[in-house]
Design a protein around this motif. Sequence first.
Motif, PDB file in Angstrom:
ATOM      1  N   PRO B  38       0.861  -1.193   0.000  1.00  0.00           N
ATOM      2  CA  PRO B  38       0.000   0.000   0.000  1.00  0.00           C
ATOM      3  C   PRO B  38       0.895   1.241   0.000  1.00  0.00           C
ATOM      4  N   LEU B  39       0.361   2.343  -0.513  1.00  0.00           N
ATOM      5  CA  LEU B  39       1.169   3.557  -0.682  1.00  0.00           C
ATOM      6  C   LEU B  39       0.645   4.683   0.211  1.00  0.00           C
ATOM      7  N   ILE B  40       1.568   5.345   0.892  1.00  0.00           N
ATOM      8  CA  ILE B  40       1.209   6.553   1.648  1.00  0.00           C
ATOM      9  C   ILE B  40       1.884   7.761   1.013  1.00  0.00           C
ATOM     10  N   LEU B  41       1.081   8.733   0.622  1.00  0.00           N
ATOM     11  CA  LEU B  41       1.606  10.005   0.131  1.00  0.00           C
ATOM     12  C   LEU B  41       1.869  10.898   1.343  1.00  0.00           C
ATOM     13  N   ILE B  42       3.097  11.397   1.437  1.00  0.00           N
ATOM     14  CA  ILE B  42       3.470  12.192   2.604  1.00  0.00           C
ATOM     15  C   ILE B  42       3.538  13.673   2.234  1.00  0.00           C
ATOM     16  N   GLY B  43       2.570  14.429   2.733  1.00  0.00           N
ATOM     17  CA  GLY B  43       2.542  15.868   2.499  1.00  0.00           C
ATOM     18  C   GLY B  43       3.482  16.595   3.450  1.00  0.00           C
ATOM     19  N   HIS B  44       3.723  17.850   3.167  1.00  0.00           N
ATOM     20  CA  HIS B  44       4.678  18.621   3.976  1.00  0.00           C
ATOM     21  C   HIS B  44       4.454  20.110   3.731  1.00  0.00           C
TER      22      HIS B  44
END
Lengths: 245, 245
Positions: B38-44
């Motif tokens: 599964p993929l987690i998009l990491i915002g910042h």
Amino acid sequence: MHVTSEQRLDDGVLEREFTLGGIPGILWTPERASAPAPLILIGHPPLGLRRMHPRLAGRARYYAAEYGFAAATIELPGSGDRPRWAAAEQARADLRRALEAGEPVRGEIVDALVLPLVARAVPEWRTALDALLALPGIGGPVGYEGGVISIGIRLAVVEPRIVAAGFFAGSLVPAAMFEEARRVTIPLQVLLQWDDEGNDRQAALDLFDAFGSKEKTLHANLGGHTGVPHFELDAGARFFARHLK
Amino acid sequence: MHVTSEQRLDDGVLEREFTLGGIPGILWTPERASAPAPLILIGHPPLGLRRMHPRLAGRARYYAAEYGFAAATIELPGSGDRPRWAAAEQARADLRRALEAGEPVRGEIVDALVLPLVARAVPEWRTALDALLALPGIGGPVGYEGGVISIGIRLAVVEPRIVAAGFFAGSLVPAAMFEEARRVTIPLQVLLQWDDEGNDRQAALDLFDAFGSKEKTLHANLGGHTGVPHFELDAGARFFARHLK
């Protein structure tokens, strides 16, 4: 402490019912433990241990089976088979009347309902703690979790063996307990049901704000009083695992 | 997607820097995986990927090494080496001036700062998602987490491949995004720093209240903007583990 029944459950947990100075209680322990198990005291609303048993056992058995904690609870004064007292009955009747009439619950009713309960219950929990920690296989440190948050607040202030607490901000809290909350310094994890019918959200946020602890976490979840999501059980266990090990 | 560097890290995580249509990004994947991760998009926040790298890599590597997730991030428009645009520079200068003068940040400044960033960033994240999901070893479902909560809100509304989101209620949110928050329906876990210097607590609670999701949990912790406790990293991972597996 007099054990009245003992049951080995299929999850490797031993459930013992006991009485202590006439007060019924229940103790859950993991059958296999390499070291003395940390102890979690499980608080509950004053509805009687028999009625609360399924919910309390569900939590306690998870703690024991998954995390190796011991867990225990005792009957509250005026609940279950324990003697009522007139002032408490009067306060309960006043509360019922206010709720049925859809009126706000006045501070005097909350005080009459909760403060004597706290004053009577807290010494009993401390006596139970003495007896429980004297048993083989149970060691400190100790956590407290569950309802009647005012009992938990007082215990957190007066009982140095309790080093972490998981509270449920879901009951009426006397104004005096907000002051007492400022004196709590142990790590806290506080559950709040965002749409709790019987509990004012802003009051719960104010109470969280009042706690003097440097480590305090609020877990607010959508839903009503009885709708605490199942995943909070493990979140609570992990909070205790950080602080009791 | 063009991989510009590749590094095998000692925790069994593969870190790849890439560019995609001129936008730099980073992808972290577990080296050993039995099924598509599964993929987690990491915002910042818009401070530039290079400056944010240690914090982002810390989170991503934990997700990959402990939970077998893939994690990825891309540079925001107007940050790092990407071209600035005049209106954004003006909005940043206005914000700085208001903060230095100790004035409240007017809604027009927040709108000018955030709304164009959301409008530009969201299509880029969706394009990145297309490219990332086309790689071998990465599968849906997808989670989004991290800062510039307004970008996360828009993504949660428009991108059906994102099935769960962990937000940080720690940035300025345009009034229009509160309306958009009502249209978010995926499970949410929202971090709030109780004493965030740059963020109004009541506004953050109002935003949590506004989300349309049936499962939403607020984790409020004592401390300022950068003081999110370390244990929230695992709490976030476990939230995604519930929803992405």
